[in-house]
Design an enzyme around this catalytic site. Structure first.
Site, PDB file in Angstrom:
ATOM      1  N   ALA A  33       0.818  -1.218   0.000  1.00  0.00           N
ATOM      2  CA  ALA A  33       0.000   0.000   0.000  1.00  0.00           C
ATOM      3  C   ALA A  33       0.848   1.263   0.000  1.00  0.00           C
ATOM      4  O   ALA A  33       0.354   2.346  -0.316  1.00  0.00           O
ATOM      5  CB  ALA A  33      -0.926   0.001   1.212  1.00  0.00           C
ATOM      6  N   ALA A  43     -16.012  -1.567  16.491  1.00  0.00           N
ATOM      7  CA  ALA A  43     -17.259  -1.655  17.269  1.00  0.00           C
ATOM      8  C   ALA A  43     -17.752  -3.084  17.223  1.00  0.00           C
ATOM      9  O   ALA A  43     -17.832  -3.686  16.142  1.00  0.00           O
ATOM     10  CB  ALA A  43     -18.312  -0.721  16.677  1.00  0.00           C
ATOM     11  N   ARG A  45     -20.407  -5.965  19.704  1.00  0.00           N
ATOM     12  CA  ARG A  45     -21.194  -6.184  20.929  1.00  0.00           C
ATOM     13  C   ARG A  45     -20.641  -7.362  21.706  1.00  0.00           C
ATOM     14  O   ARG A  45     -20.968  -7.576  22.845  1.00  0.00           O
ATOM     15  CB  ARG A  45     -22.648  -6.486  20.542  1.00  0.00           C
ATOM     16  CG  ARG A  45     -23.331  -5.303  19.905  1.00  0.00           C
ATOM     17  CD  ARG A  45     -24.669  -5.043  20.610  1.00  0.00           C
ATOM     18  NE  ARG A  45     -25.302  -3.875  20.026  1.00  0.00           N
ATOM     19  CZ  ARG A  45     -26.180  -3.945  19.037  1.00  0.00           C
ATOM     20  NH1 ARG A  45     -26.540  -5.111  18.556  1.00  0.00           N
ATOM     21  NH2 ARG A  45     -26.720  -2.841  18.557  1.00  0.00           N
ATOM     22  N   GLU A 127     -15.734  -6.041  -2.814  1.00  0.00           N
ATOM     23  CA  GLU A 127     -15.210  -7.314  -3.350  1.00  0.00           C
ATOM     24  C   GLU A 127     -15.613  -8.514  -2.504  1.00  0.00           C
ATOM     25  O   GLU A 127     -15.957  -9.580  -3.027  1.00  0.00           O
ATOM     26  CB  GLU A 127     -13.677  -7.234  -3.431  1.00  0.00           C
ATOM     27  CG  GLU A 127     -12.991  -8.469  -3.954  1.00  0.00           C
ATOM     28  CD  GLU A 127     -13.248  -8.684  -5.441  1.00  0.00           C
ATOM     29  OE1 GLU A 127     -14.013  -9.612  -5.735  1.00  0.00           O
ATOM     30  OE2 GLU A 127     -12.715  -7.948  -6.286  1.00  0.00           O
ATOM     31  N   ILE A 134     -12.487 -14.879  -3.747  1.00  0.00           N
ATOM     32  CA  ILE A 134     -12.183 -14.815  -5.192  1.00  0.00           C
ATOM     33  C   ILE A 134     -12.283 -13.358  -5.659  1.00  0.00           C
ATOM     34  O   ILE A 134     -13.313 -12.728  -5.439  1.00  0.00           O
ATOM     35  CB  ILE A 134     -13.193 -15.646  -6.026  1.00  0.00           C
ATOM     36  CG1 ILE A 134     -13.285 -17.076  -5.513  1.00  0.00           C
ATOM     37  CG2 ILE A 134     -12.821 -15.617  -7.500  1.00  0.00           C
ATOM     38  CD1 ILE A 134     -14.374 -17.902  -6.199  1.00  0.00           C
ATOM     39  N   GLU A 188     -25.283 -17.994   6.477  1.00  0.00           N
ATOM     40  CA  GLU A 188     -25.809 -16.677   6.842  1.00  0.00           C
ATOM     41  C   GLU A 188     -26.511 -16.760   8.191  1.00  0.00           C
ATOM     42  O   GLU A 188     -26.910 -17.848   8.627  1.00  0.00           O
ATOM     43  CB  GLU A 188     -26.823 -16.218   5.790  1.00  0.00           C
ATOM     44  CG  GLU A 188     -26.224 -15.970   4.426  1.00  0.00           C
ATOM     45  CD  GLU A 188     -25.140 -14.919   4.448  1.00  0.00           C
ATOM     46  OE1 GLU A 188     -25.420 -13.767   4.801  1.00  0.00           O
ATOM     47  OE2 GLU A 188     -23.993 -15.248   4.125  1.00  0.00           O
ATOM     48  N   LYS A 203     -25.707 -11.929  -4.695  1.00  0.00           N
ATOM     49  CA  LYS A 203     -24.400 -11.881  -5.367  1.00  0.00           C
ATOM     50  C   LYS A 203     -24.568 -11.804  -6.884  1.00  0.00           C
ATOM     51  O   LYS A 203     -23.844 -11.071  -7.568  1.00  0.00           O
ATOM     52  CB  LYS A 203     -23.584 -13.107  -4.962  1.00  0.00           C
ATOM     53  CG  LYS A 203     -23.237 -13.111  -3.467  1.00  0.00           C
ATOM     54  CD  LYS A 203     -22.743 -14.477  -3.018  1.00  0.00           C
ATOM     55  CE  LYS A 203     -22.400 -14.489  -1.540  1.00  0.00           C
ATOM     56  NZ  LYS A 203     -22.190 -15.842  -1.009  1.00  0.00           N
TER      57      LYS A 203
HETATM   58  N1  HSE Z   1     -23.295 -17.687   3.521  1.00  0.00           N
HETATM   59  C1  HSE Z   1     -22.386 -17.361   2.485  1.00  0.00           C
HETATM   60  C2  HSE Z   1     -21.988 -18.628   1.767  1.00  0.00           C
HETATM   61  C3  HSE Z   1     -21.187 -16.672   3.058  1.00  0.00           C
HETATM   62  O1  HSE Z   1     -22.225 -19.713   2.286  1.00  0.00           O
HETATM   63  O2  HSE Z   1     -21.443 -18.555   0.681  1.00  0.00           O
HETATM   64  C4  HSE Z   1     -20.351 -15.980   2.047  1.00  0.00           C
HETATM   65  O3  HSE Z   1     -21.059 -14.993   1.370  1.00  0.00           O
END
Ligand code: HSE
Length: 435
Positions: A33, A43, A45, A127, A134, A188, A203
Protein backbone atom coordinates in the site's frame (compact mmCIF):
# COMPACT_ATOMS: atom_id res chain seq x y z
CA UNK A 1 3.40 8.68 4.60
CA UNK A 2 0.74 8.97 7.28
CA UNK A 3 -0.90 5.64 8.21
CA UNK A 4 -4.41 5.00 6.90
CA UNK A 5 -6.78 4.74 9.83
CA UNK A 6 -9.48 2.10 9.63
CA UNK A 7 -12.62 1.69 11.72
CA UNK A 8 -14.03 -1.85 11.78
CA UNK A 9 -17.75 -2.32 12.34
CA UNK A 10 -18.21 -5.90 13.54
CA UNK A 11 -15.63 -8.31 14.89
CA UNK A 12 -17.49 -11.54 14.12
CA UNK A 13 -16.29 -14.22 11.68
CA UNK A 14 -15.20 -11.82 8.91
CA UNK A 15 -14.37 -8.83 11.17
CA UNK A 16 -12.24 -11.02 13.41
CA UNK A 17 -10.52 -12.55 10.38
CA UNK A 18 -9.85 -9.08 8.97
CA UNK A 19 -8.29 -7.82 12.23
CA UNK A 20 -6.15 -10.94 12.50
CA UNK A 21 -4.88 -10.92 8.90
CA UNK A 22 -4.21 -7.16 9.00
CA UNK A 23 -2.14 -7.68 12.18
CA UNK A 24 -0.33 -10.78 10.94
CA UNK A 25 0.53 -9.41 7.48
CA UNK A 26 0.96 -5.74 8.46
CA UNK A 27 4.48 -5.38 7.08
CA UNK A 28 3.70 -7.06 3.75
CA UNK A 29 0.50 -5.03 3.37
CA UNK A 30 2.36 -1.74 4.09
CA UNK A 31 4.95 -2.68 1.45
CA UNK A 32 2.10 -2.99 -1.05
CA UNK A 33 0.00 0.00 0.00
CA UNK A 34 2.97 2.31 0.42
CA UNK A 35 1.81 3.20 3.92
CA UNK A 36 0.76 1.53 7.12
CA UNK A 37 -2.87 0.42 7.37
CA UNK A 38 -3.87 0.62 11.00
CA UNK A 39 -7.16 -0.44 12.58
CA UNK A 40 -7.55 2.22 15.23
CA UNK A 41 -11.18 1.64 16.25
CA UNK A 42 -13.66 -1.22 16.20
CA UNK A 43 -17.26 -1.65 17.27
CA UNK A 44 -18.61 -4.97 18.46
CA UNK A 45 -21.19 -6.18 20.93
CA UNK A 46 -19.41 -9.42 21.64
CA UNK A 47 -15.61 -9.56 21.77
CA UNK A 48 -14.16 -12.88 20.62
CA UNK A 49 -10.93 -13.63 22.56
CA UNK A 50 -9.35 -15.16 19.43
CA UNK A 51 -9.34 -11.76 17.70
CA UNK A 52 -6.12 -9.75 17.87
CA UNK A 53 -7.26 -6.33 19.15
CA UNK A 54 -3.82 -5.01 20.12
CA UNK A 55 -3.76 -1.25 19.60
CA UNK A 56 -7.49 -1.14 18.67
CA UNK A 57 -9.92 1.00 20.64
CA UNK A 58 -12.90 -1.35 20.91
CA UNK A 59 -16.37 -0.03 21.77
CA UNK A 60 -19.97 -1.15 21.27
CA UNK A 61 -21.20 1.93 19.42
CA UNK A 62 -20.81 1.59 15.65
CA UNK A 63 -22.10 5.14 15.04
CA UNK A 64 -19.33 6.51 17.30
CA UNK A 65 -16.77 4.85 15.02
CA UNK A 66 -18.49 6.17 11.88
CA UNK A 67 -18.56 9.70 13.34
CA UNK A 68 -14.93 9.65 14.50
CA UNK A 69 -13.17 12.35 12.47
CA UNK A 70 -9.78 10.59 12.63
CA UNK A 71 -10.90 7.55 10.66
CA UNK A 72 -10.32 7.40 6.88
CA UNK A 73 -12.00 4.10 5.94
CA UNK A 74 -15.03 2.46 7.52
CA UNK A 75 -15.16 -1.31 7.07
CA UNK A 76 -18.73 -2.54 7.51
CA UNK A 77 -18.82 -6.21 8.49
CA UNK A 78 -22.03 -6.30 10.51
CA UNK A 79 -24.19 -7.63 7.68
CA UNK A 80 -27.95 -7.28 7.17
CA UNK A 81 -29.87 -4.22 6.01
CA UNK A 82 -30.26 -2.19 9.20
CA UNK A 83 -28.37 -0.54 10.78
CA UNK A 84 -25.75 -1.33 8.09
CA UNK A 85 -27.46 0.96 5.58
CA UNK A 86 -27.63 3.91 8.01
CA UNK A 87 -24.01 3.35 9.07
CA UNK A 88 -22.73 3.25 5.49
CA UNK A 89 -24.75 6.31 4.45
CA UNK A 90 -23.55 8.16 7.57
CA UNK A 91 -19.93 7.23 6.83
CA UNK A 92 -20.34 8.55 3.26
CA UNK A 93 -21.98 11.70 4.56
CA UNK A 94 -18.94 12.13 6.83
CA UNK A 95 -16.68 11.92 3.75
CA UNK A 96 -15.25 8.49 4.59
CA UNK A 97 -14.54 5.70 2.17
CA UNK A 98 -16.36 2.44 2.85
CA UNK A 99 -15.39 -1.20 2.42
CA UNK A 100 -18.13 -3.76 2.96
CA UNK A 101 -18.70 -7.51 2.65
CA UNK A 102 -22.44 -6.95 2.78
CA UNK A 103 -23.92 -8.34 -0.44
CA UNK A 104 -27.50 -8.03 0.82
CA UNK A 105 -26.97 -4.34 1.45
CA UNK A 106 -25.35 -3.69 -1.93
CA UNK A 107 -27.89 -5.78 -3.87
CA UNK A 108 -30.85 -4.04 -2.19
CA UNK A 109 -29.56 -0.52 -1.54
CA UNK A 110 -26.47 -0.26 -3.75
CA UNK A 111 -28.03 2.19 -6.23
CA UNK A 112 -28.79 4.63 -3.41
CA UNK A 113 -25.41 4.07 -1.70
CA UNK A 114 -23.36 4.54 -4.88
CA UNK A 115 -25.25 7.70 -5.78
CA UNK A 116 -24.51 9.14 -2.33
CA UNK A 117 -20.84 8.09 -2.61
CA UNK A 118 -20.59 9.64 -6.07
CA UNK A 119 -21.89 12.96 -4.77
CA UNK A 120 -19.39 12.95 -1.91
CA UNK A 121 -16.46 11.74 -4.05
CA UNK A 122 -15.82 8.69 -1.86
CA UNK A 123 -15.44 5.00 -2.72
CA UNK A 124 -17.59 2.09 -1.63
CA UNK A 125 -15.76 -1.19 -2.25
CA UNK A 126 -17.49 -4.57 -1.99
CA UNK A 127 -15.21 -7.31 -3.35
CA UNK A 128 -15.81 -9.47 -0.27
CA UNK A 129 -19.56 -9.44 -0.92
CA UNK A 130 -19.32 -11.86 -3.84
CA UNK A 131 -17.65 -15.28 -3.77
CA UNK A 132 -15.60 -14.68 -0.60
CA UNK A 133 -11.89 -14.63 -1.38
CA UNK A 134 -12.18 -14.82 -5.19
CA UNK A 135 -11.33 -11.42 -6.76
CA UNK A 136 -14.26 -11.67 -9.17
CA UNK A 137 -15.34 -8.02 -8.87
CA UNK A 138 -11.81 -6.92 -9.74
CA UNK A 139 -11.68 -9.35 -12.66
CA UNK A 140 -15.05 -8.37 -14.11
CA UNK A 141 -14.76 -4.65 -13.49
CA UNK A 142 -11.16 -4.21 -14.61
CA UNK A 143 -9.55 -7.33 -16.05
CA UNK A 144 -12.36 -8.00 -18.53
CA UNK A 145 -13.12 -4.34 -19.31
CA UNK A 146 -12.41 -4.80 -23.03
CA UNK A 147 -15.17 -7.38 -23.47
CA UNK A 148 -18.85 -7.53 -24.05
CA UNK A 149 -19.81 -9.99 -21.37
CA UNK A 150 -22.20 -12.53 -22.89
CA UNK A 151 -23.04 -14.59 -19.83
CA UNK A 152 -21.73 -15.70 -16.49
CA UNK A 153 -22.61 -18.64 -14.30
CA UNK A 154 -21.45 -19.16 -10.77
CA UNK A 155 -21.50 -21.39 -7.75
CA UNK A 156 -21.69 -18.44 -5.40
CA UNK A 157 -22.97 -19.84 -2.13
CA UNK A 158 -20.48 -21.95 -0.21
CA UNK A 159 -23.03 -23.33 2.23
CA UNK A 160 -25.32 -24.59 -0.52
CA UNK A 161 -22.42 -26.13 -2.42
CA UNK A 162 -21.15 -27.78 0.77
CA UNK A 163 -24.60 -29.28 1.36
CA UNK A 164 -24.99 -30.63 -2.19
CA UNK A 165 -21.45 -32.04 -2.15
CA UNK A 166 -21.87 -33.85 1.17
CA UNK A 167 -25.28 -35.21 0.14
CA UNK A 168 -23.82 -36.58 -3.08
CA UNK A 169 -20.48 -37.89 -1.78
CA UNK A 170 -21.43 -39.14 1.64
CA UNK A 171 -25.19 -39.62 1.47
CA UNK A 172 -25.61 -37.25 4.40
CA UNK A 173 -28.90 -35.60 5.29
CA UNK A 174 -29.61 -32.03 4.32
CA UNK A 175 -30.22 -30.80 7.91
CA UNK A 176 -27.13 -32.46 9.29
CA UNK A 177 -24.82 -30.81 6.71
CA UNK A 178 -26.50 -27.43 7.18
CA UNK A 179 -25.81 -27.59 10.94
CA UNK A 180 -22.14 -28.25 10.22
CA UNK A 181 -21.95 -25.29 7.80
CA UNK A 182 -23.45 -23.08 10.50
CA UNK A 183 -20.92 -24.31 13.08
CA UNK A 184 -18.07 -23.60 10.63
CA UNK A 185 -19.27 -20.00 10.20
CA UNK A 186 -20.16 -20.34 6.50
CA UNK A 187 -23.92 -19.96 6.75
CA UNK A 188 -25.81 -16.68 6.84
CA UNK A 189 -27.41 -15.53 10.12
CA UNK A 190 -30.67 -16.71 8.55
CA UNK A 191 -29.68 -19.97 6.79
CA UNK A 192 -32.74 -19.85 4.52
CA UNK A 193 -30.75 -17.15 2.69
CA UNK A 194 -28.26 -19.88 1.77
CA UNK A 195 -30.56 -22.80 1.02
CA UNK A 196 -33.32 -20.84 -0.70
CA UNK A 197 -30.85 -19.03 -2.96
CA UNK A 198 -31.38 -15.51 -1.60
CA UNK A 199 -27.70 -15.05 -0.76
CA UNK A 200 -26.72 -16.27 -4.24
CA UNK A 201 -29.32 -13.95 -5.77
CA UNK A 202 -27.79 -10.99 -3.91
CA UNK A 203 -24.40 -11.88 -5.37
CA UNK A 204 -25.74 -12.56 -8.86
CA UNK A 205 -27.53 -9.20 -8.86
CA UNK A 206 -24.18 -7.50 -8.20
CA UNK A 207 -22.27 -9.54 -10.78
CA UNK A 208 -24.89 -8.91 -13.47
CA UNK A 209 -24.84 -5.15 -12.91
CA UNK A 210 -21.08 -5.07 -13.26
CA UNK A 211 -21.08 -7.42 -16.23
CA UNK A 212 -23.79 -5.68 -18.27
CA UNK A 213 -23.79 -2.11 -16.94
CA UNK A 214 -27.35 -2.10 -15.59
CA UNK A 215 -28.64 -0.83 -12.22
CA UNK A 216 -28.90 -3.31 -9.35
CA UNK A 217 -32.29 -5.09 -9.57
CA UNK A 218 -32.48 -7.73 -6.88
CA UNK A 219 -36.29 -7.76 -6.99
CA UNK A 220 -36.17 -9.06 -10.58
CA UNK A 221 -33.80 -11.95 -9.88
CA UNK A 222 -35.50 -15.36 -9.99
CA UNK A 223 -34.62 -17.42 -6.92
CA UNK A 224 -35.14 -21.12 -6.33
CA UNK A 225 -33.44 -23.07 -3.52
CA UNK A 226 -31.95 -26.52 -3.10
CA UNK A 227 -34.14 -27.87 -0.33
CA UNK A 228 -36.15 -30.06 -2.72
CA UNK A 229 -33.15 -31.68 -4.41
CA UNK A 230 -33.22 -35.42 -3.73
CA UNK A 231 -30.47 -38.04 -3.79
CA UNK A 232 -32.57 -39.81 -6.42
CA UNK A 233 -32.26 -36.87 -8.83
CA UNK A 234 -28.54 -36.55 -8.06
CA UNK A 235 -28.11 -40.23 -8.97
CA UNK A 236 -30.07 -40.01 -12.22
CA UNK A 237 -28.15 -36.86 -13.17
CA UNK A 238 -24.88 -38.73 -12.64
CA UNK A 239 -26.07 -41.65 -14.76
CA UNK A 240 -26.68 -39.17 -17.56
CA UNK A 241 -23.22 -37.53 -17.14
CA UNK A 242 -24.29 -34.46 -15.17
CA UNK A 243 -23.90 -32.97 -11.68
CA UNK A 244 -26.52 -30.87 -9.90
CA UNK A 245 -25.16 -27.52 -8.73
CA UNK A 246 -26.89 -24.47 -7.30
CA UNK A 247 -26.06 -21.98 -10.01
CA UNK A 248 -26.53 -18.26 -10.50
CA UNK A 249 -26.89 -17.51 -14.22
CA UNK A 250 -26.85 -14.07 -15.85
CA UNK A 251 -27.13 -13.97 -19.62
CA UNK A 252 -27.58 -11.12 -22.06
CA UNK A 253 -29.91 -12.04 -24.91
CA UNK A 254 -31.50 -10.07 -27.76
CA UNK A 255 -34.69 -9.77 -25.67
CA UNK A 256 -33.13 -8.76 -22.36
CA UNK A 257 -31.13 -10.09 -19.43
CA UNK A 258 -31.77 -13.45 -17.77
CA UNK A 259 -31.09 -13.30 -14.04
CA UNK A 260 -31.76 -16.56 -12.25
CA UNK A 261 -30.61 -18.72 -9.33
CA UNK A 262 -31.74 -22.35 -9.30
CA UNK A 263 -30.48 -25.93 -9.04
CA UNK A 264 -28.94 -26.79 -12.41
CA UNK A 265 -27.63 -29.89 -14.14
CA UNK A 266 -24.22 -29.21 -15.69
CA UNK A 267 -22.05 -31.67 -17.63
CA UNK A 268 -19.69 -33.42 -15.21
CA UNK A 269 -16.75 -32.84 -17.56
CA UNK A 270 -16.91 -29.05 -17.04
CA UNK A 271 -14.36 -27.77 -14.51
CA UNK A 272 -17.11 -25.90 -12.67
CA UNK A 273 -19.03 -29.16 -12.14
CA UNK A 274 -16.12 -30.34 -10.01
CA UNK A 275 -16.15 -27.37 -7.64
CA UNK A 276 -17.02 -29.00 -4.35
CA UNK A 277 -17.54 -28.23 -0.68
CA UNK A 278 -17.48 -24.62 0.40
CA UNK A 279 -15.53 -23.60 -2.71
CA UNK A 280 -17.08 -21.14 -5.17
CA UNK A 281 -16.42 -20.61 -8.87
CA UNK A 282 -17.60 -18.14 -11.47
CA UNK A 283 -17.42 -18.85 -15.20
CA UNK A 284 -17.50 -15.71 -17.35
CA UNK A 285 -17.92 -15.66 -21.12
CA UNK A 286 -16.54 -12.53 -22.81
CA UNK A 287 -16.77 -11.92 -26.55
CA UNK A 288 -13.02 -11.30 -26.90
CA UNK A 289 -11.48 -13.48 -24.20
CA UNK A 290 -13.89 -16.43 -24.43
CA UNK A 291 -14.56 -18.39 -21.23
CA UNK A 292 -12.61 -17.61 -18.05
CA UNK A 293 -13.05 -19.38 -14.72
CA UNK A 294 -12.43 -17.99 -11.22
CA UNK A 295 -12.20 -20.42 -8.31
CA UNK A 296 -11.59 -20.20 -4.59
CA UNK A 297 -13.02 -20.25 -1.09
CA UNK A 298 -16.43 -18.60 -1.11
CA UNK A 299 -16.86 -18.18 2.62
CA UNK A 300 -14.96 -18.30 5.89
CA UNK A 301 -13.09 -15.83 8.06
CA UNK A 302 -9.73 -15.40 6.36
CA UNK A 303 -10.71 -15.99 2.71
CA UNK A 304 -13.31 -13.23 3.07
CA UNK A 305 -10.83 -11.08 5.01
CA UNK A 306 -8.47 -11.47 2.05
CA UNK A 307 -11.00 -9.68 -0.17
CA UNK A 308 -11.83 -7.05 2.46
CA UNK A 309 -8.17 -6.16 2.89
CA UNK A 310 -7.53 -6.05 -0.86
CA UNK A 311 -10.30 -3.44 -1.03
CA UNK A 312 -8.78 -1.47 1.86
CA UNK A 313 -5.43 -1.43 0.03
CA UNK A 314 -7.14 -0.41 -3.22
CA UNK A 315 -8.90 2.46 -1.46
CA UNK A 316 -5.68 3.51 0.30
CA UNK A 317 -3.87 3.68 -3.04
CA UNK A 318 -6.57 5.62 -4.89
CA UNK A 319 -8.00 7.95 -2.25
CA UNK A 320 -6.07 10.87 -3.67
CA UNK A 321 -7.14 10.16 -7.25
CA UNK A 322 -9.67 12.51 -8.83
CA UNK A 323 -13.06 10.77 -8.19
CA UNK A 324 -13.96 10.98 -11.90
CA UNK A 325 -10.92 8.90 -12.77
CA UNK A 326 -11.56 6.04 -10.37
CA UNK A 327 -13.04 2.70 -11.44
CA UNK A 328 -16.84 3.27 -11.34
CA UNK A 329 -18.73 1.36 -8.65
CA UNK A 330 -20.69 -0.67 -11.20
CA UNK A 331 -17.84 -0.81 -13.73
CA UNK A 332 -19.63 1.48 -16.20
CA UNK A 333 -19.85 5.27 -15.82
CA UNK A 334 -22.96 6.03 -13.69
CA UNK A 335 -24.61 8.01 -16.51
CA UNK A 336 -23.96 5.11 -18.93
CA UNK A 337 -25.99 2.45 -17.11
CA UNK A 338 -28.53 0.95 -19.51
CA UNK A 339 -32.22 0.14 -19.05
CA UNK A 340 -31.99 -3.28 -20.74
CA UNK A 341 -34.96 -5.19 -19.29
CA UNK A 342 -34.57 -8.15 -16.96
CA UNK A 343 -36.60 -10.98 -18.53
CA UNK A 344 -39.46 -12.56 -16.59
CA UNK A 345 -38.71 -16.20 -15.83
CA UNK A 346 -41.20 -17.60 -18.33
CA UNK A 347 -39.22 -15.85 -21.10
CA UNK A 348 -35.84 -17.41 -20.33
CA UNK A 349 -34.47 -20.22 -22.48
CA UNK A 350 -32.79 -23.31 -21.09
CA UNK A 351 -32.74 -27.11 -21.33
CA UNK A 352 -34.43 -29.34 -18.75
CA UNK A 353 -34.19 -32.52 -16.73
CA UNK A 354 -37.65 -34.02 -16.12
CA UNK A 355 -38.58 -36.92 -13.85
CA UNK A 356 -42.08 -38.33 -13.68
CA UNK A 357 -43.83 -41.37 -12.27
CA UNK A 358 -45.93 -43.16 -14.88
CA UNK A 359 -48.22 -46.16 -14.93
CA UNK A 360 -46.35 -49.04 -16.52
CA UNK A 361 -48.66 -49.67 -19.47
CA UNK A 362 -48.45 -49.47 -23.27
CA UNK A 363 -48.73 -46.03 -24.85
CA UNK A 364 -47.83 -43.96 -21.78
CA UNK A 365 -44.52 -42.79 -23.17
CA UNK A 366 -46.19 -41.92 -26.48
CA UNK A 367 -48.68 -39.67 -24.66
CA UNK A 368 -45.86 -37.83 -22.87
CA UNK A 369 -43.69 -37.42 -25.97
CA UNK A 370 -46.68 -36.22 -27.98
CA UNK A 371 -47.23 -33.37 -25.53
CA UNK A 372 -43.55 -32.46 -25.61
CA UNK A 373 -43.58 -32.52 -29.40
CA UNK A 374 -46.67 -30.30 -29.56
CA UNK A 375 -44.91 -27.79 -27.32
CA UNK A 376 -41.87 -27.78 -29.63
CA UNK A 377 -39.68 -29.61 -27.12
CA UNK A 378 -37.03 -32.06 -28.35
CA UNK A 379 -35.89 -34.94 -26.17
CA UNK A 380 -32.11 -35.28 -25.84
CA UNK A 381 -31.82 -38.39 -23.60
CA UNK A 382 -34.10 -40.70 -21.65
CA UNK A 383 -34.03 -43.38 -18.94
CA UNK A 384 -36.96 -45.54 -17.93
CA UNK A 385 -36.71 -47.46 -14.66
CA UNK A 386 -38.86 -50.55 -14.31
CA UNK A 387 -41.28 -50.52 -11.37
CA UNK A 388 -40.09 -51.91 -8.05
CA UNK A 389 -41.23 -55.50 -7.46
CA UNK A 390 -44.97 -55.66 -6.92
CA UNK A 391 -45.48 -52.02 -8.03
CA UNK A 392 -46.92 -50.67 -11.28
CA UNK A 393 -45.37 -47.18 -11.35
CA UNK A 394 -42.23 -46.62 -13.42
CA UNK A 395 -39.89 -43.63 -13.29
CA UNK A 396 -39.24 -41.83 -16.56
CA UNK A 397 -36.30 -39.44 -16.70
CA UNK A 398 -35.75 -37.17 -19.69
CA UNK A 399 -33.32 -34.49 -20.77
CA UNK A 400 -34.65 -31.97 -23.27
CA UNK A 401 -33.09 -29.49 -25.61
CA UNK A 402 -33.36 -25.76 -24.99
CA UNK A 403 -36.83 -24.25 -25.00
CA UNK A 404 -38.47 -21.06 -23.74
CA UNK A 405 -39.67 -21.68 -20.19
CA UNK A 406 -43.35 -20.89 -20.78
CA UNK A 407 -43.51 -23.73 -23.33
CA UNK A 408 -42.07 -26.11 -20.76
CA UNK A 409 -44.52 -24.84 -18.12
CA UNK A 410 -47.40 -25.65 -20.45
CA UNK A 411 -45.97 -29.08 -21.30
CA UNK A 412 -45.57 -29.94 -17.60
CA UNK A 413 -49.11 -28.76 -16.86
CA UNK A 414 -50.46 -31.05 -19.59
CA UNK A 415 -48.30 -34.04 -18.57
CA UNK A 416 -49.35 -33.71 -14.93
CA UNK A 417 -53.00 -33.75 -15.99
CA UNK A 418 -52.63 -37.15 -17.72
CA UNK A 419 -54.37 -40.00 -15.85
CA UNK A 420 -51.33 -42.19 -16.38
CA UNK A 421 -48.98 -39.79 -14.56
CA UNK A 422 -48.76 -40.07 -10.79
CA UNK A 423 -48.02 -36.85 -8.85
CA UNK A 424 -45.93 -33.87 -9.94
CA UNK A 425 -43.25 -33.75 -12.60
CA UNK A 426 -39.83 -32.89 -11.16
CA UNK A 427 -38.14 -30.24 -13.31
CA UNK A 428 -34.51 -29.14 -12.96
CA UNK A 429 -32.99 -26.72 -15.46
CA UNK A 430 -29.92 -27.80 -17.41
CA UNK A 431 -27.10 -25.69 -18.80
CA UNK A 432 -24.31 -26.93 -21.08
CA UNK A 433 -22.17 -23.83 -20.24
CA UNK A 434 -20.36 -24.14 -23.56
CA UNK A 435 -21.53 -21.03 -25.41
N1 HSE B 1 -23.29 -17.69 3.52
C1 HSE B 1 -22.39 -17.36 2.48
C2 HSE B 1 -21.99 -18.63 1.77
C3 HSE B 1 -21.19 -16.67 3.06
O1 HSE B 1 -22.23 -19.71 2.29
O2 HSE B 1 -21.44 -18.55 0.68
C4 HSE B 1 -20.35 -15.98 2.05
O3 HSE B 1 -21.06 -14.99 1.37
Amino acid sequence: MKPIKVGLLGLGTVGGGTANVLARNAAEIARRAGREIRVTHAATRDLNPDVNTDGIDVCDDAFAVVNNPDIDIIVELIGGYDPARQLVLQAIENGKHVVTANKALIAMHGNEIFEAAQKKGVMVAFEAGVAGGIPIIKALREGLAANQIEWLAGIINGTGNFILTEMRDKGRDFEDVLAEAQALGYAEADPTFDVEGIDAAHKLTILASIAFGVPLQFDKTYTEGISKISREDMNYAEQLGYRIKHLGVARKTDKGIELRVHPTLIPERRLIANVDGVMNAVLVQGDAVGPTLYYGAGAGAEPTASAVIADIIDVARTMTVDPDNRVPHLAFQPNELSDTPILPMDQIETAYYLRMQALDRPGVLAEVTQILGEQGISIEAMIQKEPAEGKSIASIIMLTQRVVEHQMNEAIRRIESLDVIDGDVTRIRLEQLDK
